[in-house]
Design a protein around this motif. Structure first.
Motif, PDB file in Angstrom:
ATOM      1  N   GLU A 201       0.827  -1.211   0.000  1.00 22.68           N
ATOM      2  CA  GLU A 201       0.000   0.000   0.000  1.00 22.68           C
ATOM      3  C   GLU A 201       0.861   1.261   0.000  1.00 22.68           C
ATOM      4  O   GLU A 201       0.562   2.233  -0.705  1.00 22.68           O
ATOM      5  N   SER A 202       1.942   1.258   0.794  1.00 23.90           N
ATOM      6  CA  SER A 202       2.815   2.434   0.835  1.00 23.90           C
ATOM      7  C   SER A 202       3.546   2.632  -0.492  1.00 23.90           C
ATOM      8  O   SER A 202       3.802   3.771  -0.899  1.00 23.90           O
ATOM      9  N   LYS A 203       3.878   1.544  -1.188  1.00 23.67           N
ATOM     10  CA  LYS A 203       4.501   1.677  -2.509  1.00 23.67           C
ATOM     11  C   LYS A 203       3.510   2.217  -3.532  1.00 23.67           C
ATOM     12  O   LYS A 203       3.865   3.031  -4.395  1.00 23.67           O
ATOM     13  N   ALA A 204       2.260   1.780  -3.437  1.00 28.08           N
ATOM     14  CA  ALA A 204       1.240   2.255  -4.377  1.00 28.08           C
ATOM     15  C   ALA A 204       0.946   3.734  -4.189  1.00 28.08           C
ATOM     16  O   ALA A 204       0.456   4.399  -5.118  1.00 28.08           O
TER      17      ALA A 204
ATOM     18  N   THR B  78       8.089   6.217   4.386  1.00 25.36           N
ATOM     19  CA  THR B  78       7.033   5.297   4.819  1.00 25.36           C
ATOM     20  C   THR B  78       7.262   3.908   4.229  1.00 25.36           C
ATOM     21  O   THR B  78       7.043   2.887   4.901  1.00 25.36           O
ATOM     22  N   ILE B  79       7.718   3.857   2.979  1.00 23.97           N
ATOM     23  CA  ILE B  79       8.032   2.565   2.358  1.00 23.97           C
ATOM     24  C   ILE B  79       9.159   1.871   3.120  1.00 23.97           C
ATOM     25  O   ILE B  79       9.086   0.669   3.426  1.00 23.97           O
ATOM     26  N   ARG B  80      10.203   2.623   3.449  1.00 24.82           N
ATOM     27  CA  ARG B  80      11.319   2.026   4.195  1.00 24.82           C
ATOM     28  C   ARG B  80      10.878   1.601   5.597  1.00 24.82           C
ATOM     29  O   ARG B  80      11.312   0.560   6.104  1.00 24.82           O
ATOM     30  N   PHE B  81      10.025   2.403   6.209  1.00 26.09           N
ATOM     31  CA  PHE B  81       9.496   2.066   7.536  1.00 26.09           C
ATOM     32  C   PHE B  81       8.734   0.740   7.490  1.00 26.09           C
ATOM     33  O   PHE B  81       8.957  -0.152   8.328  1.00 26.09           O
TER      34      PHE B  81
END
Length: 456
Positions: free
Chosen positions: A72-75, A129-132
């Protein structure tokens, strides 16, 4: 000719009776569960528990949930896209969209639109956020491995407890057998006048006490076996027996150094890696909070058209003539948000500090555990060696006491004391042996970070 004929008929009758009985026996044996026909080894118990444990299933679901969060964060990096339509019905006084005149007629308008927006810059919030979420996913996977290791340790402890209680049953049975043999020997001496009947009665009293000890040992075995079955989530009616062949001789091994073993374990154990990943995740979570301080640059665009029922043009012609396209670019600069952003940043900094302290505490706990495990292995090895000597001398003492009693140089009380001492020595040896094996398994676990050595 009559006798052979009767003999043949008798064989046929027996065969007709035997076939249904044989079929029933084959059916019952075939319908018995596999657990009733085979014993369970340690590795089989572990595999069954790992595949059927509820807590492990929950940890796997948590990993899948975090995988969805990461996707979801990648999208969120891609632009959004929305379609819409709206119908307006006007009654009474309203504006005619064709002439812009006031009208009191009923009108209907139908709108269609498509719009999209994307953030050009937002303080690297989405990237962080993606890394998190990536760190959280890795931490959840390590947490699942940690939960698996804990379950295997519970199975290992319960399995060896059953082995110990099973060994106590064997010891108690041997004592009952010794008592029976001694009674038989004394009865022969009574027959020839070498011993009194009172000696036999005293031995029978000891035999009754030994049978009581056997009953208690069997009850303990059934209790520990029940606990293992519950841990494996087996049904109460499932026939279950562990593989006692696993009690093999052991050989002493050199005890590793505490510091060297710790440096191996700190890089392999999942609970340490989990805390490291959670610390890295908290750092990225702080970066996300800081990102909301920076300005937001965004672009929006869209397309719309509409239809009016009072117009003279056709539906398709109106949609073509009423087309509207737009592109907007803007910037949003946070100035004052009731101190919400700055308060959140402060809380995230505290969370980073707490996670760093948790990591340090986990490392200290691991060092303490390894220190205790190494010391416990040394103690278990010394205790096992002492138990071997105690068992050997107790067995020799019992043998000598039996010889003395046969010669009239010792009484039944002395024999019973020697027998109880030998029984205690056997139980002590069994316990020391299993504890020594457990301690060795634990050090191998710290070195490798898993329990794969149990399958070797």
């Amino acid at each position: 000719m009559i006798i052979p004929y009767l003999h043949i008929n008798n064989i046929k009758l027996k065969f007709k009776i035997f076939c249904p009985v044989l079929s029933a026996i084959i059916f019952l044996v075939a319908s018995m569960p596999a657990s009733a026909q085979k014993t369970w080894s340690l590795t089989k118990c572990i595999d069954h528990a790992v595949n059927n444990n509820i807590d492990l299933s929950i940890t796997r679901n948590n990993v899948e949930t975090q995988q969805i969060n990461l996707q979801e964060s990648k999208a969120a990096l891609f632009p959004d896209l929305n379609l819409g339509s709206q119908v307006n019905m006007n009654f009474g006084r309203n504006i005619d969209p064709n002439t812009n005149d006031v009208t009191f007629n009923q009108t209907m308008q139908n709108y269609y639109w498509v719009n999209s927006s994307v953030d050009i810059f937002r303080g690297l919030v989405k990237t962080n956020t993606i890394r998190f979420n990536s760190y959280l996913l890795a931490a959840n996977r390590e947490g699942a491995l940690f939960a698996k290791n804990q379950l295997i340790f519970k199975i290992l402890s319960s399995y060896y407890t059953v082995l110990y209680s099973s060994g106590l049953v064997d010891v108690a049975r041997n004592q009952v057998s010794l008592s029976e043999k001694q009674i038989q020997r004394m009865e022969k001496f009574v027959e020839v006048g070498r011993e009194s009947i009172l000696t036999v009665q005293e031995l029978e009293s000891q035999h009754a006490s030994d049978k009581l000890s056997l009953t208690r040992a069997e009850n303990l075995y059934n209790k520990t076996l029940l606990e293992l079955k519950q841990l494996l989530r087996l049904d109460a009616g499932t026939l279950f027996e562990i593989d006692t062949i696993a009690r093999l001789p052991i050989s002493p091994e050199p005890v590793p150094d505490v510091d060297s073993l710790y440096h191996e374990a700190v890089n392999t154990l999942p609970q340490i890696r989990q805390q490291q990943l959670l610390y890295q995740a908290s750092v990225k979570d702080l970066a996300v909070a800081k990102g909301f301080i920076s300005p937001r640059i965004f672009v929006t665009g869209g397309y719309s058209t509409n239809f009016f029922d009072g117009a003279e043009m056709t539906f398709s012609k109106q949609l073509e003539n009423n087309q509207n396209q737009w592109v907007n670019m803007g910037i949003s600069i946070p100035v004052f948000n009731n101190a919400m952003v700055h308060s959140k940043i402060k809380r995230k900094r505290i969370a980073v500090s707490n996670q760093q302290l948790k990591l340090e505490k986990e490392r200290e706990t691991l060092y303490t555990e390894i220190w205790k495990a190494v010391d416990a292995l040394r103690s278990a090895e010394n205790e096992y060696r002492s138990a071997v000597e105690l068992n050997r001398f107790s067995k020799l003492s019992l043998k000598n006491m039996a010889t003395k009693m046969e010669k009239g140089l010792a009484g039944t009380t002395d024999y019973d004391v020697a027998k109880q001492r030998y029984t205690s020595a056997q139980a002590t040896l069994l316990k020391a042996k299993l504890i020594y094996i457990m301690r060795k398994q634990m050090l191998k676990f710290y070195r490798k970070g898993n329990w794969k050595h149990l399958y070797e």
